[in-house]
Design a protein around this motif. Structure first.
Motif, PDB file in Angstrom:
ATOM      1  N   ALA A 247      50.175 -45.937  -4.817  1.00 16.61           N
ATOM      2  CA  ALA A 247      50.492 -44.658  -4.174  1.00 16.61           C
ATOM      3  C   ALA A 247      50.784 -43.625  -5.243  1.00 16.61           C
ATOM      4  O   ALA A 247      51.272 -43.958  -6.330  1.00 16.61           O
ATOM      5  CB  ALA A 247      51.691 -44.800  -3.241  1.00 16.61           C
ATOM      6  N   GLY A 248      50.488 -42.387  -4.936  1.00 19.62           N
ATOM      7  CA  GLY A 248      50.795 -41.316  -5.884  1.00 19.62           C
ATOM      8  C   GLY A 248      50.777 -39.961  -5.211  1.00 19.62           C
ATOM      9  O   GLY A 248      50.064 -39.757  -4.213  1.00 19.62           O
ATOM     10  N   ILE A 249      51.573 -39.049  -5.734  1.00 22.14           N
ATOM     11  CA  ILE A 249      51.635 -37.670  -5.231  1.00 22.14           C
ATOM     12  C   ILE A 249      51.823 -36.732  -6.423  1.00 22.14           C
ATOM     13  O   ILE A 249      52.554 -37.047  -7.364  1.00 22.14           O
ATOM     14  CB  ILE A 249      52.774 -37.490  -4.212  1.00 22.14           C
ATOM     15  N   VAL A 250      51.161 -35.586  -6.367  1.00 19.85           N
ATOM     16  CA  VAL A 250      51.366 -34.541  -7.363  1.00 19.85           C
ATOM     17  C   VAL A 250      51.966 -33.313  -6.677  1.00 19.85           C
ATOM     18  O   VAL A 250      51.743 -33.082  -5.482  1.00 19.85           O
ATOM     19  CB  VAL A 250      50.055 -34.163  -8.084  1.00 19.85           C
ATOM     20  N   ALA A 251      52.736 -32.546  -7.452  1.00 18.09           N
ATOM     21  CA  ALA A 251      53.298 -31.275  -6.977  1.00 18.09           C
ATOM     22  C   ALA A 251      52.535 -30.153  -7.666  1.00 18.09           C
ATOM     23  O   ALA A 251      52.359 -30.162  -8.890  1.00 18.09           O
ATOM     24  CB  ALA A 251      54.779 -31.183  -7.302  1.00 18.09           C
ATOM     25  N   LEU A 252      52.094 -29.189  -6.890  1.00 17.70           N
ATOM     26  CA  LEU A 252      51.204 -28.135  -7.372  1.00 17.70           C
ATOM     27  C   LEU A 252      51.763 -26.749  -7.088  1.00 17.70           C
ATOM     28  O   LEU A 252      52.455 -26.542  -6.092  1.00 17.70           O
ATOM     29  CB  LEU A 252      49.831 -28.254  -6.695  1.00 17.70           C
TER      30      LEU A 252
END
Length: 994
Positions: A247-252
């Motif tokens: 799982a992974g998430i980026v903040a933009l």
């Protein structure tokens, strides 16, 4: 950067990931650069224990390998306000993304609750194996109400919206599903949302879990699976991939916004694109050269990137005989004939961690971002010679097989990232290295704040931060402090440390805040507390303090021939200015300036006083802050007051460690009670020689005393000549009722409007005894208080402590150092503010920084995972770690004190049979035990759907009583519901009797 350079560009400002062999992004990068393959090869015993059948174990084509993600059964459900039962039912993919979303926001340095813009979320996940393999096999065990919860906790419809609810994200919340390309497509749409100004900050990513996790797979010739458990992207021996979990998430953010707010930028997204193959391919599941070419070309066009400036491509790279040649062919067509060969490295993270399905795109993106950030290209594994259908020598590409420094060029480093989904939805991103940002330095001390939901989590946070700072000595402590102050949510367990100008850390304190915030009392000291250079450090380093002080000095210069600022600041101890500072006409205005400026700062930083008390001169500061006198009028009055008192007959004052009634035998005529500071001490005033004689007698008697640094006998009949003239002064000014309550020195009670507007009160104030002790007793009646000494030294702090009030411990604080203390003014102020924060006060820390610091990546919250799985097995490892025991046959983990950290009540057992039956029902519905009769249903993780289950079971328990749904909301404790049931039962019996 220019406006044109930031246009249509997205900054990646935060990241979080859980991948095979890596519990966080830092560990992921460490594995990548060292060429670590995170594939687990199982023994037969491991597979038997996991429940794999014997016929499978002995099948020749059964591959005993998988990329395993550890702890997929662990979840910190109390942190997210869930019940154990709800957490058990919730798809673990949703749980993973919930934690990753929190971590990505923290890594970016933002708190959703305090963020002023819109935060959006675009996410997706893989097929819900948990529902199929774990929940549906037990569906007969569920009640009708629980089956409703099964739908809500296991449908992908609720993936993004649940995260948005738990994290308070108020922007767009969308769940995307495009098979293997899901997470990169989510990033593309997050970028679009930002560029269209529909979001101000966006989270994007995905998750995928293989359940059961400890299981191999059956290899079939010509299929997509690898025959040996290895993914050999682009190699001649490549025959398939291997599927894993992650799982992974980026903040933009838009780049211009990220630069303006000095965000920590990992890398830039210069362009992104998504499309579908349509029907231009041999079959639905087959890849398409045309579709992949178009998506790569469009992304490069959006980025305005010449292919020759792209130094790396993170390929989809599944390692299949058909897929790899098609991908390279599409890339070659997109890049065109540049004339240059093999200038662009290519690789695939699947060779390290396998194919993560819906999370594969985010894994590749995070890998590429880390490459740009660290300026290194890690090896793509298992490549020895190219697939015969790929001619790398005549292409722009080569497979990178060793850790390589990414050399600088005339253009920024750039990378492309591809992700292609079965069914034909393709995504491609063009990344660029982050711009260098100027370092803003501050040489003043900083305060580092940590907070957690439990004491054990707080200890873990402190240890992690300490390790991080040791590993990253290049970090500016101002940036670290700012990130922790404004970029982390505040929890009950709190820690504060002071970082000196040399970077060393010193613990200020640890504390658990109470549910109710203390009311703040401002205390303003009087004459005698002044010293040379008092507040000089605040004047130098705190711009807000300097602005208020300068405003006061400018006003004072209208009434005085002497500029007071040089007298106060920049003078050596014992110089000529020290003598001036002892003069009443000088000391009183300077004290007023310092106390008023500091009070205004504290209020601007969020510390609003509930009430105030001053000691002698300090009462004027309280009156001005309360709006009784304008600042301009107050300064004019203080100047005149000081001049009149200076002209009065000289005298002396003595602080005595005994009540006035006990020293009567030692006093001469002409010695007067000047102040009652606490029940066991007093201050006397009178003729200088008489005071010296008294001091000698007290010395002989062993009674503590101290001569005060004043030139007159304040608050005594020696002030009589001043009273008439000063009353005439006060008649010139308009006085108003106070809008903040404060205490009168004369009465020891709250000031009334009549007193405030009577000029005679102000003249009598000069002569009358300061009844400070009575004022403290009056304020005590207000309940839970935090006492702040707003001025130089600790005199009033000590006086309050001397009242011997047990509840005052830790809640009486000084905001400035004593003149004899060897610490800076900034250090004393930060320690005082930190102590307020440790006690639960909300402080606007961002206003304490002279210039806008940067946000930096720091360790995120250490979630305390407990086993949450529908099989009902307890987490024996966690039970053992906590030293807990469970009853024989008990399928629930006994709750520890850490589990109750978010509750406002202590555990209280049931007192009768009805309460006991209700406890059983609550424990069944919430999946938590033990539950006390005073525990709040909603604090335990309850919500409306669980309330429906509760009502249903209550009606089954007592069918003759109709329990309405709203009763749970109005009476959310077992004790409250039991009382309601008993009342209804009495009414029921009475109606039947009649």
């Amino acid at each position: 950067m220019t406006v044109s350079e930031t246009e249509n560009t997205i900054a990646i400002i935060g990241m979080s990931g859980r991948f095979p062999g890596a519990g966080h992004v830092g560990q992921f990068w460490d594995n990548l650069k060292h060429g670590q393959e995170s594939i687990t090869f199982f023994t037969d015993d491991m597979l038997r224990e996991a429940g794999v059948r014997e016929d499978k174990l002995h099948a020749p084509n059964y591959v005993k390998a998988a990329p395993v993600l550890t702890d997929i059964d662990k979840f910190d459900y109390p942190f997210f306000g869930m019940s154990k039962r709800e957490a058990d039912m919730l798809d673990p993919q949703h749980r993973l993304l919930l934690m990753c979303a929190w971590e990505a926001l923290e890594d970016a340095g933002y708190v959703a609750d305090s963020y002023e813009g819109l935060i959006s979320l675009f996410a997706g996940c893989g097929f819900n194996n948990y529902l199929v393999n774990e929940i549906l096999s037990r569906k007969d065990d569920f009640s009708e109400e629980e089956l409703q919860m099964v739908l809500q906790t296991n449908s992908n419809d609720y993936l993004s919206t649940r995260i948005s609810y738990k994290l308070n994200l108020r922007g767009t919340s969308v769940t995307l599903q495009t098979a293997c390309s899901t997470s990169l497509v989510a990033v593309h749409y997050a970028c679009q949302s930002l560029l269209m100004y529909q979001s101000d900050l966006a989270l994007a990513g995905g998750a995928s879990l293989r359940i059961p996790a400890l299981e191999g797979y059956m290899y079939q010739e010509g299929g997509i699976f690898s025959p040996d458990g290895h993914c050999r992207a682009f190699d001649a021996e490549a025959k398939g991939t291997i599927f894993g979990s992650g799982a992974g998430i980026v903040a933009l953010k838009r780049l211009e916004d990220a630069l303006e707010h000095r965000d920590h930028i990992y890398a830039l997204i210069k362009g992104s694109a998504a499309n579908n193959d349509g029907s231009s391919k041999v079959g639905y599941t087959a890849p398409s050269v045309e579709g992949q070419r178009r998506v790569v070309t469009e992304a490069m066009m959006m980025a305005e990137a010449d292919p020759r400036t792209i130094g790396y491509i993170e390929a989809h790279g599944t390692g299949t005989v058909l897929g790899d040649p098609i991908e390279i062919a599409a890339l070659q067509e997109a890049f065109g004939d540049t004339g240059d060969k093999q200038y662009c490295a290519i690789g695939s993270v699947k060779t390290n961690i396998g194919h993560l399905n819906a999370a594969s795109g985010i894994a590749g993106l995070i890998k590429s971002v880390l490459m740009l950030y660290n300026k290194q290209i890690p090896p793509s594994l298992h490549y020895h010679r190219p697939n015969p259908a790929i001619d790398f020598k005549e292409s722009p590409f080569y497979v990178n097989t060793a850790l390589t420094d990414w050399a600088a060029a005339a253009h920024p480093r750039r990378a492309g990232v591809s992700s292609f989904g079965i069914g034909g939805t393709n995504a491609h991103l063009i990344l660029e290295e982050a711009p260098t940002s100027p370092k803003a330095g501050s040489r003043m001390e900083q305060v580092l704040l940590l907070s957690a939901r439990t004491d054990t989590a707080l200890d873990s946070m402190a240890a992690a931060l300490h390790r991080h700072l040791q590993l990253h000595p290049e970090l500016a402590m101002e940036d670290v402090a700012y990130t922790l102050q404004v970029g982390r949510q505040a929890f009950p367990y709190r820690y504060a440390a002071l970082s000196g100008v040399d970077g060393g850390l010193k613990l200020i304190g640890k504390n658990k805040t109470d549910k109710g915030k203390a009311k703040i009392i401002f205390m303003f000291p009087g004459q005698g507390s002044q010293y040379i250079n008092m507040a000089a450090g605040l004047y130098e380093h705190i711009p807000l303090f300097r602005r208020w002080a300068d405003k006061c000095f400018a006003e004072l210069n209208k009434h005085l021939r002497t500029d007071l600022a040089p007298i106060l600041f920049g003078a050596p101890e014992g110089g000529a200015n020290a003598a001036l500072l002892d003069q009443t006409a000088i000391a009183q205005p300077l004290l007023f300036v310092v106390e008023y400026a500091l009070a205004r700062c504290l209020m601007d930083w969020g510390l609003e006083p509930h009430a105030m008390i001053g000691h002698s001169l300090g009462e004027y500061v309280a009156a001005c802050i309360a709006g009784v006198i304008s600042l301009e009028d107050a300064l004019a009055i203080i100047v005149k007051r000081g001049e009149l008192m200076q002209q009065s007959p000289g005298g002396a004052m003595l602080a005595v460690s005994a009540p006035f009634g006990e020293i009567g035998g030692f006093t001469d005529e002409g010695i007067h009670l000047s102040a009652v500071n606490n029940p066991g001490s007093c201050t006397v005033a009178g003729d200088g020689e008489a005071i010296l004689r008294l001091a000698a007698r007290l010395e002989t008697a062993g009674i503590g005393h101290k001569l005060l640094p004043v030139s007159h006998a304040f608050h005594s009949p020696l002030m009589a000549p001043v009273l008439g003239p000063f009353e005439q002064v006060m008649q010139k000014y308009k006085l108003h009722a106070p809008h903040i309550p404060y205490i009168s020195n004369v009465t020891g009670d709250y000031m009334t409007e009549a007193q405030v507007k009577n000029p005679r009160y102000w003249s009598d104030h000069i002569r009358e005894t300061v009844n400070f002790s009575a004022g403290i007793e009056t304020l005590r009646q207000s309940g839970n208080l935090m006492w702040l000494e707003v001025g130089p030294g600790k005199a009033l702090t000590q006086l309050v402590h001397q009242h011997g009030i047990e509840s005052l411990k830790g809640n009486v604080l000084n905001m400035m150092r004593h003149g004899k203390e060897d610490e800076s003014d900034v250090s004393a102020l930060l320690k005082g503010l930190s102590a307020c924060w440790l006690s639960g006060a909300d402080i606007q820390w961002e206003k304490l920084h002279p210039a806008l610091p940067g946000r930096v990546s720091l360790p995120t919250y250490p979630f305390e995972g407990r086993r949450c799985w529908i099989d009902g097995k307890q987490d024996s490892e966690w039970v053992e770690e906590q030293g807990l025991a469970t009853a024989a046959g008990d399928s629930e983990v006994v709750r520890s004190s850490a589990d109750r950290a978010h509750l406002s009540t202590a555990y209280v057992p049931p007192a009768d049979g009805l309460q006991g039956n209700l406890v059983d029902i609550w424990e069944q519905v919430l999946g938590i035990r033990p539950i006390g009769i005073k525990d709040d249903f909603f604090e335990l993780g309850g919500h409306s759907l669980l309330a429906t289950q509760l009502i249903s079971r209550l009606r089954n328990l007592i069918p003759e009583i109709e329990i309405q749904f709203d009763r749970i909301f109005n009476y959310p404790t077992i004790e409250g519901i039991a009382e309601q049931i008993e009342m209804q039962m009495i009414e029921h019996l009475e109606s039947n009797f009649h």
